[in-house]
Every structure is written in C-alpha cells, then in structure tokens.
Design an enzyme around this catalytic site. Structure first.
Site, PDB file in Angstrom:
ATOM      1  N   GLY A  56       0.890  -1.294  -0.032  1.00  0.00           N
ATOM      2  CA  GLY A  56       0.046   0.065   0.127  1.00  0.00           C
ATOM      3  C   GLY A  56       0.748   1.302  -0.049  1.00  0.00           C
ATOM      4  O   GLY A  56       2.034   1.114   0.428  1.00  0.00           O
ATOM      5  N   CYS A  82       5.273  -6.342   1.415  1.00  0.00           N
ATOM      6  CA  CYS A  82       5.458  -5.010   1.563  1.00  0.00           C
ATOM      7  C   CYS A  82       4.768  -4.182   2.612  1.00  0.00           C
ATOM      8  O   CYS A  82       5.351  -4.567   3.891  1.00  0.00           O
ATOM      9  CB  CYS A  82       5.285  -4.281   0.072  1.00  0.00           C
ATOM     10  SG  CYS A  82       6.192  -2.669   0.019  1.00  0.00           S
ATOM     11  N   TYR A  83       3.767  -3.404   2.565  1.00  0.00           N
ATOM     12  CA  TYR A  83       3.169  -2.770   3.616  1.00  0.00           C
ATOM     13  C   TYR A  83       2.610  -3.742   4.394  1.00  0.00           C
ATOM     14  O   TYR A  83       2.629  -3.703   5.700  1.00  0.00           O
ATOM     15  CB  TYR A  83       1.871  -1.826   2.957  1.00  0.00           C
ATOM     16  CG  TYR A  83       1.173  -0.942   3.879  1.00  0.00           C
ATOM     17  CD1 TYR A  83       1.944   0.125   4.654  1.00  0.00           C
ATOM     18  CD2 TYR A  83       0.059  -1.574   4.504  1.00  0.00           C
ATOM     19  CE1 TYR A  83       1.106   1.011   5.466  1.00  0.00           C
ATOM     20  CE2 TYR A  83      -0.510  -0.617   5.377  1.00  0.00           C
ATOM     21  CZ  TYR A  83      -0.023   0.603   5.812  1.00  0.00           C
ATOM     22  OH  TYR A  83      -0.593   1.424   6.679  1.00  0.00           O
ATOM     23  N   HIS A 167       7.875  -7.527  -4.058  1.00  0.00           N
ATOM     24  CA  HIS A 167       6.426  -7.801  -4.514  1.00  0.00           C
ATOM     25  C   HIS A 167       6.414  -9.308  -5.244  1.00  0.00           C
ATOM     26  O   HIS A 167       6.894  -9.218  -6.516  1.00  0.00           O
ATOM     27  CB  HIS A 167       5.910  -6.619  -5.236  1.00  0.00           C
ATOM     28  CG  HIS A 167       5.575  -5.660  -4.630  1.00  0.00           C
ATOM     29  ND1 HIS A 167       4.501  -5.559  -4.097  1.00  0.00           N
ATOM     30  CD2 HIS A 167       6.123  -4.441  -4.091  1.00  0.00           C
ATOM     31  CE1 HIS A 167       4.212  -4.539  -3.502  1.00  0.00           C
ATOM     32  NE2 HIS A 167       5.277  -3.800  -3.474  1.00  0.00           N
ATOM     33  N   GLU A 169       4.195 -11.013  -6.672  1.00  0.00           N
ATOM     34  CA  GLU A 169       3.242 -10.941  -7.736  1.00  0.00           C
ATOM     35  C   GLU A 169       3.576 -10.160  -8.995  1.00  0.00           C
ATOM     36  O   GLU A 169       2.907 -10.155  -9.958  1.00  0.00           O
ATOM     37  CB  GLU A 169       1.993 -10.458  -7.199  1.00  0.00           C
ATOM     38  CG  GLU A 169       1.884  -8.809  -7.039  1.00  0.00           C
ATOM     39  CD  GLU A 169       2.768  -8.228  -5.653  1.00  0.00           C
ATOM     40  OE1 GLU A 169       3.300  -9.097  -4.944  1.00  0.00           O
ATOM     41  OE2 GLU A 169       2.270  -7.129  -4.995  1.00  0.00           O
ATOM     42  N   SER A 223     -21.578  -5.532 -28.527  1.00  0.00           N
ATOM     43  CA  SER A 223     -20.705  -4.604 -29.228  1.00  0.00           C
ATOM     44  C   SER A 223     -20.029  -5.754 -30.201  1.00  0.00           C
ATOM     45  O   SER A 223     -19.296  -5.548 -31.137  1.00  0.00           O
ATOM     46  CB  SER A 223     -19.723  -3.998 -28.366  1.00  0.00           C
ATOM     47  OG  SER A 223     -18.784  -4.850 -27.879  1.00  0.00           O
ATOM     48  N   GLY A 225     -17.515  -7.597 -29.251  1.00  0.00           N
ATOM     49  CA  GLY A 225     -16.203  -7.616 -28.476  1.00  0.00           C
ATOM     50  C   GLY A 225     -16.236  -8.861 -27.828  1.00  0.00           C
ATOM     51  O   GLY A 225     -17.111  -9.473 -27.491  1.00  0.00           O
ATOM     52  N   ASP A 227     -15.648  -9.243 -24.607  1.00  0.00           N
ATOM     53  CA  ASP A 227     -16.417  -9.222 -23.193  1.00  0.00           C
ATOM     54  C   ASP A 227     -17.800  -9.415 -23.618  1.00  0.00           C
ATOM     55  O   ASP A 227     -18.573 -10.461 -22.843  1.00  0.00           O
ATOM     56  CB  ASP A 227     -15.965  -8.105 -22.686  1.00  0.00           C
ATOM     57  CG  ASP A 227     -14.622  -7.726 -22.344  1.00  0.00           C
ATOM     58  OD1 ASP A 227     -13.949  -8.781 -22.351  1.00  0.00           O
ATOM     59  OD2 ASP A 227     -14.298  -6.982 -21.947  1.00  0.00           O
ATOM     60  N   LYS A 375      -9.596 -10.414 -18.051  1.00  0.00           N
ATOM     61  CA  LYS A 375      -9.527 -10.626 -19.471  1.00  0.00           C
ATOM     62  C   LYS A 375      -8.970 -11.880 -20.021  1.00  0.00           C
ATOM     63  O   LYS A 375      -9.759 -12.541 -20.962  1.00  0.00           O
ATOM     64  CB  LYS A 375      -8.860  -9.302 -20.035  1.00  0.00           C
ATOM     65  CG  LYS A 375      -9.051  -9.347 -21.523  1.00  0.00           C
ATOM     66  CD  LYS A 375     -10.053  -8.332 -21.835  1.00  0.00           C
ATOM     67  CE  LYS A 375     -10.224  -7.996 -23.222  1.00  0.00           C
ATOM     68  NZ  LYS A 375     -11.283  -6.859 -23.312  1.00  0.00           N
TER      69      LYS A 375
END
Ligand code: XMP
Length: 519
Positions: A56, A82-83, A167, A169, A223, A225, A227, A375
């Site tokens: 954070g 981290c934080y 980190h 990740e 649309s 697309g 999604d 996504k």
C-alpha cells in the site's frame, strides 16, 4: 457469492490485482476485498483459511487502524507483502522505520542461511518501498536480506506467518509465483479450487441465480467484442429467447465490424438485432470538433437509442426488460470498490462508459456474469464455450468507434478514409501473422495536410497515423517494434489505395504519457 477460502486484503498497492491473478493461475480462487470489508467479516466471526495483506502507498506510522483481528487466530496463515509485512512486524512488536533512500525497482536478495525448499540462494525481485523493518519481532526469523542489508523476508517460527518486503506478484520478481505457491501450499495447506470449468460453472450459476430471483427479459448492449460476446453466450445458455442483443450501428464502424457481425449472426444462436442509426449519430456529431464533446454526444445518443428500443418493445411486443447484461470485468469491479483508487485520475481523462447511465434511467438491474474474471480468463471461457479463436482474440474497439479516430469534426469522407486504411492495416497484420501478437492496432486520421508527389504532380493531402500497442489491460501500453517489411507494405498500400492520403506515420508513444486513442 459465497466467501472464498483465500482473502486478499487491498491496502491500495497498484499491484494488488496481480496477487489475485497469480494465485488464480496457481489454481486458487480468492476474494479481493477492502480493508473495511475484511475487518467487517472478521467482526462478524467469519474467517478465511488463509489471508494475504497487500502492499500500500501509506506509511504504517500514519495508519491508526486496529488490525489485531487479522493476527488473533494463531492457526490462520497470513502472508504480508511490503506494507503487509510492515503491519505484521509492527503488530508483533517489531520496529519499522522511515528509510532515507528506499529500494525501488529490481533488487537482489539472498537467503541468510540455507535456501528455502528448492529456491536458489539469491533472487532478483521487484521492490517498491522506503519504510522498512529495522527490528524483527522476537518470534520471527529473518530468511532473506537485500544487498543493502535490509530485511526482505521473515517467517514466524511457530505460527503460519510469512512476509515479503518485495512484490512476488510482479512479473519482474524471479520465482515470485513459486514463492506464492510456497505460502499457499506449504504454509497454508490450501486446496486447489480454481480452473476453467469452475469458472464456467460459477458464471452460469450467477446468471441463473440473478435471473431466477427476478424474472424478466434481458437487454444486452452487444458490441461483438470478446467481453460482450462471452457474456451473451453464457447468458444465452440459461436465458435462451429471453435474451435480446442489440448492436448499435452508429456509422462509426470499420469494414471488419460488419463482417464480424454477419459471422456471429450466422454461426451463433444469439438473438442479435442490428440497429441502423447512422444518420442520427452523424447528424448529432456534425460540426463538433472537441474530443470530450464528441464522446459525450456519442454516449448520450447510445442511451437514447436504447431507451427508445425499450419503450418500443413494451408498446409493440409487450416485452418488459428487467436486466441489462454487461461484460463488466473484475478489474472494473475492484477499481470501483477500492477507496484508495476511487475517482482516480484515469476516470476523468476521457469519458469511457458507452451505456453508463442506462441502468438508472431505465430502472434496469445489472447482470454481469464476468464480474469476477480477468480478461485472459474471459478469453479462456470463450474458448471453452466453443467460440472461434478469431472472435476471442479480437482487438478491443472503443464504443465511440471511428468517431474518436478522425481528429476534429467527423465527416463521411474522413470515415471512408479511416475505414479503408484500417482495413489495409488489418489485412497486412493478418498477412504477416502479426494480429495475435499485438494487443490493439488501428489507424488515426490526422487533421493536417502535407505536401507530396503523386504521378508527376504535387499534391497537398492528409496523413494517416498507425497506432499499434501492446498492453495487458489498456491501463498502460507500449508501442512495439514492427518488422520493416510489414510497415513498408502497409504504408505503401495506404498511400496507393486510399484516396486523399500521401503520408503515413508511426506513433512511437507509450501510455503514459500518451493515451492509446488520440482523442
Ligand atoms: P485510452 O485511449 O484511454 O484507451 O488509453 C484505453 C483502451 O480503452 C479503449 N477505449 C474505449 N473503450 N469506450 C470503450 O468501450 C470508450 O469510450 C473508450 N475510449 C477508449 C481504447 O480503445 C483502448 O483499448
């Protein structure tokens, strides 16, 4: 949605979403929740099987909250990042101090004694901190330190508590995923609970549950697309003829969009209605040059068109829409939940939402079957639903379409030029097998005239810009180096085949500072 066994508490780091993604890639689902939500759940006697405290932007000195609920249960595995590590150290009686220099970017860290498990003795990892732990609490052991002799990894000697100053990740952290795996498996003994079949099942259940509770017809602003296509395909499995997909043809489309729509109509069971409202949009945009004004007009007109349709269906077909189906993804949901990120700068840079105000105005409930997915997971789901690869890996195309790619006033001539140049770019990306390797590619018509020579004569014509970017979520983007032969062919075809264009340029701007679209 039931609470999951792994909770990730978001203290506002820009990397928190990545923790969720990485743990899912490892086969573990999680709830990414705000600090307030986590404290509430604990206060209500709920508990996860494992907890991750994210990084954070704040300083533990300024944080006056009481986090004892996170650490009270001696059997609850907790990972501090981290934080999160600094909070853990502070809670157990360690000392955190302000650093003079801090560590940002890549850093080398090494195990102080024997390396854990199968890990190498030293790792290159991603750091982003200035505060650091200067005194480790009594029952903790320092496992790793950085080259600056700062504490990089600690573990409790009896309890399942682990913490990283770096980190894991972030992509740049070597063995980051393996370190998260170590926490989930060795420290927490969690069971795998996430794969594409679970993902599909949960998304279907969400549609069933939402619509059963409140029967009614479902409207989809479709649309084409990935999604909206995946969301509609999922919903179609449950809702069948109750789902009505409307595709708005606002006249700001590319040739490839018409083909795509035809293909979808022919090869899917979706009930798609194309609304031809080109005249309406183009007349409203006439004479408007300001980018934000154009976006607002397009957004408003989208809503008007849908409002009109809803009324027409009630009056003429006796069909009452109760839901609006949307392909909202997890990053949008998280973004709007996090107090640290709410109203962030990006939300005011451009007005993005195509049908944003529709639900309130039409009194529609939202149906968002992808709201827990990223996504790449949506793409996997699309493949699992037997959608064609070319549909699933289609580049994003903005709601306002070519309207924000002709800079300045939108004109029929400009739309013709953009349609033709975009088609050439699309064809050449496919001819050179590059389409799948680029995140988004399009042409922009610049509002300048430049001198050129065509045949034997001097001409004064317009400029097309090629905009190609790589990105993972559109929030940041990099321009890619493209093969010379591809650029040469595309440029030559555009200047030869598109009437009115004598010059082609290539945009070499990253985001930030540039945005992906030019308007
Ligand atoms: P920017 O230009 O903000 O674009 O860097 C980031 C991504 O969002 C797309 N984009 C939009 N998508 N409605 C949409 O559905 C919009 O109004 C809109 N504006 C930009 C853009 O194409 C890129 O993928």
């Amino acid at each position: 949605m039931k609470d999951r066994s792994l909770w990730i508490v978001d203290f506002g780091s820009q990397y928190t979403q990545l923790i969720t993604r990485k743990t899912r890639e490892l086969g573990y689902s999680s709830d990414l929740i705000t600090v307030e939500e986590a404290l509430n759940r604990f206060s209500n006697r709920k508990s996860p099987q494992a907890l991750i405290l994210s990084g954070g932007p704040e300083s533990v000195f300024l944080d006056k909250n009481d986090y004892s609920l996170f650490f009270k249960n001696p059997h609850l595995p907790v990972l501090g990042i981290c934080y999160g590590m600094q909070l853990m150290a502070k809670y157990f009686g360690g000392v955190v101090e302000k650093g003079i220099q801090g560590e940002y970017g890549r850093a080398k860290i090494s195990f102080c004694n024997e390396a854990l498990d199968h890990f190498p003795k030293s790792l290159n990892v991603w750091m982003s901190h200035s505060d650091h732990v200067t005194k480790v609490p009594g029952e903790f052991q320092i496992l790793m330190k950085s080259e600056n002799n700062l504490v990089a990894m600690i573990q409790h000697q009896k309890r399942p508590l682990l913490a990283f100053q770096f980190h894991p990740e972030v992509q740049h952290s070597e063995y980051g995923k393996e370190l998260l795996h170590y926490f989930l498996v060795q420290v927490s003994k969690l069971k795998n609970d996430w794969d594409s079949t679970t993902m599909l099942q949960e998304a279907l259940e969400l549609v069933e549950r939402t619509c059963q509770e409140n029967s009614g017809e479902v409207l989809c602003a479709f649309s084409g697309g990935v999604d909206s296509l995946v969301a509609a395909t999922l919903a179609d499995r449950v809702l069948k003829e109750k789902l009505h997909c409307f595709f708005v043809d606002h006249g700001l489309l590319r040739p490839q969009d018409a083909h795509h729509l035809e293909e979808l109509k022919k090869n899917t069971s979706l009930n798609i209605t194309i609304l031809n409202v080109r005249e309406l949009f183009l007349s409203k945009l006439k004479g408007v040059c300001d980018p934000e004004e154009k976006r607002k007009i397009i957004g408003r007109t989208f809503i008007e068109v849908f409002e009109e349709k809803v009324k027409e269906y009630q009056k003429n077909h006796n069909i009452y829409f109760k839901f609006l189906l949307q392909g909202t993804l997890y990053p949008d949901v998280i973004e709007s939940l996090s107090p640290h990120k709410q109203g962030g700068k990006s939300s005011t840079i451009k007005s993005h939402h195509n049908v944003g105000g529709l639900p309130e105005r039409m009194n529609l409930n939202l149906l968002e079957p992808l709201r827990y997915l990223f996504k790449d997971e949506v793409r996997n789901l699309g493949l699992l639903l037997n959608l064609k690869e070319s549909w699933v890996y289609r580049h994003p195309f903005p709601g306002p379409g070519l309207g924000i790619r002709q800079l300045g006033e939108v004109t029929p001539e400009g739309l013709r030029i953009l349609g033709e140049s975009d088609q050439i770019l699309f064809e050449e990306m496919n001819n050179f097998s590059l389409y799948r390797f680029i995140w988004q590619a399009f042409t922009v018509l610049l509002p300048v005239y430049t001198v050129g020579v065509k045949g034997d004569g001097r001409v004064y014509e317009r400029v097309i810009c090629l905009r190609l970017v790589n990105s993972s979520d559109g929030m940041t983007a990099e321009w890619p180096e493209m093969p010379q032969a591809f650029l040469a062919k595309t440029s030559s075809r555009i200047t030869n085949e598109v009437k009115g264009i004598t010059r082609v340029v290539y945009d070499i701007t990253n985001k930030p500072p540039g945005t992906i679209e030019w308007e």
